[in-house]
Write an enzyme that holds these catalytic residues in place. Structure first.
Site, short mmCIF file in Angstrom:
data_model
loop_
_atom_site.label_atom_id
_atom_site.label_comp_id
_atom_site.label_asym_id
_atom_site.label_seq_id
_atom_site.Cartn_x
_atom_site.Cartn_y
_atom_site.Cartn_z
N CYS A 119 0.86 -1.18 0.00
CA CYS A 119 0.00 0.00 0.00
C CYS A 119 0.90 1.23 0.00
CB CYS A 119 -0.89 0.01 1.24
SG CYS A 119 -2.14 1.31 1.14
N CYS A 121 0.22 4.24 1.52
CA CYS A 121 -0.01 5.27 2.55
C CYS A 121 1.18 5.52 3.47
CB CYS A 121 -1.28 4.98 3.35
SG CYS A 121 -1.30 3.38 4.14
N LYS A 195 -12.55 -4.43 3.59
CA LYS A 195 -11.89 -3.54 4.54
C LYS A 195 -12.76 -2.30 4.72
CE LYS A 195 -7.56 -1.00 5.20
NZ LYS A 195 -6.22 -0.75 4.65
N ARG A 205 -2.17 3.84 12.66
CA ARG A 205 -1.69 5.01 11.92
C ARG A 205 -0.60 5.73 12.72
NH1 ARG A 205 -7.53 6.79 9.26
NH2 ARG A 205 -7.72 4.84 8.10
N ARG A 217 -10.74 8.20 3.95
CA ARG A 217 -10.52 7.08 3.03
C ARG A 217 -11.82 6.49 2.52
NH1 ARG A 217 -5.18 5.08 6.28
NH2 ARG A 217 -3.83 6.47 5.12
N LYS A 248 -11.41 -7.17 7.42
CA LYS A 248 -10.81 -6.22 8.36
C LYS A 248 -11.74 -5.05 8.60
CE LYS A 248 -6.88 -3.07 8.64
NZ LYS A 248 -5.70 -2.52 8.00
N TYR A 313 -1.97 -8.28 16.89
CA TYR A 313 -0.89 -7.77 17.73
C TYR A 313 -0.76 -8.61 19.00
CZ TYR A 313 -1.48 -4.02 14.46
OH TYR A 313 -1.57 -3.33 13.29
#
Ligand code: ZN
Length: 325
Positions: A119, A121, A195, A205, A217, A248, A313
């Site tokens: 991606c 970004c 997503k 972010r 977005r 997601k 995570y």
């Protein structure tokens, strides 16, 4: 009573005998934020997760592998001065992700599945996932060759799986075509097929320094009010050559994981995202709940809904704290 459901709940052994859902280390994919600089730096809103240099990432992965975590998802965190409107650094042969992939594959070979985020970004100065014109409109078709080249760089470095998360239309087909043309026929594509836009990605972010500098977005990520739209897009990604389909965020979309499970034979991945993780951590710190138990139940629910694998995570602590083995 003829039917007493409690008979099958009488002991741990009995409950294990009839357990319907299994969560093992091989079901988890550990995210890593990789930076060009040496050393590590903490991410305040993602407790226990660091940005790390390549050497430090290799060391961490070595530890995780011993616990059975066999898959990683790499996100590049380039220096601020490497960012540009056209994200050119993402296609650099010596960029942080190609270097990290090479180092990991050299160290662990086929024992480790290396997945890479594809991606723009993290690499654009404006923080959007695609190119932007003077009016601030995201340029879908002009973005595709850059995404494909980025994915090719990762494949050349040895990535097992490239994972486009940008949500441009046609990106899976563009990536698949360039990989085929260059002989990377064995590189898998994990597409972020469903997503949703929204509030679930804040801590990520911070970690990846990838917030959009203007706008939002919503013209490329999906509307959280929609379900059929996501299923349609997921099936299109599969037709374009995706091998694994991602949903997601995970918990707000258990219905979509379940429905996608009915709609496709492809493996399904779910992303247990930063806000799902961090909100449990924050409430645990306040003493409001048992964070470990809640996190474990999150992961179980995602598996039960039909996800074959989960990016989380919490993967490392799930293994380290012995929730799973
Ligand atoms: Zn993005």
């Amino acid at each position: 009573m003829l039917n007493r459901s409690r008979r099958l709940r009488t002991s741990a052994a009995m409950r294990n005998l009839v357990a319907e859902t299994e969560l093992r280390p091989q079901h988890l994919i550990q995210p890593h934020f990789v930076q060009p600089q040496k050393g590590t730096s903490e991410i305040g809103s993602l407790p226990g997760i660091n940005r790390a240099g390549i050497k430090e990432t290799v060391k961490q992965v070595e530890k995780d592998l011993k616990g059975g975590l066999r898959s990683v998802m790499l996100f590049g965190v380039p220096d601020a001065d490497a960012k540009s409107p056209d994200a050119s650094y993402c296609c650099d042969h010596e960029g942080v992700i190609p270097q990290a992939v090479k180092a990991l594959k050299k160290a662990f070979g086929a024992d480790l599945i290396v997945m890479t985020d594809v991606c723009l970004c993290g690499y654009t100065s404006h923080g959007h996932c695609g190119l932007v014109d003077e009016e601030g409109i995201i340029q879908n078709d002009q973005t595709l060759p850059i995404l494909a080249e980025m994915a090719l760089r990762h494949a050349e470095a040895g990535a097992d799986v490239v994972a486009p998360s940008d949500m441009m239309d046609g990106r899976v087909a563009a990536i698949r075509a360039l990989l085929e043309q260059n002989g990377y026929t064995q590189t898998s594509i994990l597409s972020y097929a469903i997503k949703h836009a929204g509030a679930y990605y804040g801590p990520f972010r911070d970690a990846a320094d990838s917030s959009p500098k203007f706008g939002d977005r919503k013209t490329y990520q999906m509307d959280p009010r929609n379900a059929r739209e996501g299923l349609r897009d997921a099936l299109l990604d599969y037709e374009e050559g995706a091998d694994i389909l991602m949903v997601k965020p995970a918990l707000p979309n258990l219905d979509l994981i379940y429905r996608l499970r009915q709609a496709t034979l492809a493996p399904i991945s779910a992303y247990h995202v930063s806000s799902e993780f961090s909100s449990v951590k924050a409430a645990d710190r306040l003493g409001w709940l048992d964070g470990d138990q809640l996190m474990f139940q999150h992961l179980l629910a995602i598996r039960r809904a039909g996800a074959d694998m989960i990016v989380s995570y919490a993967g490392r602590e799930a293994v380290e704290k012995g929730w799973i083995s």
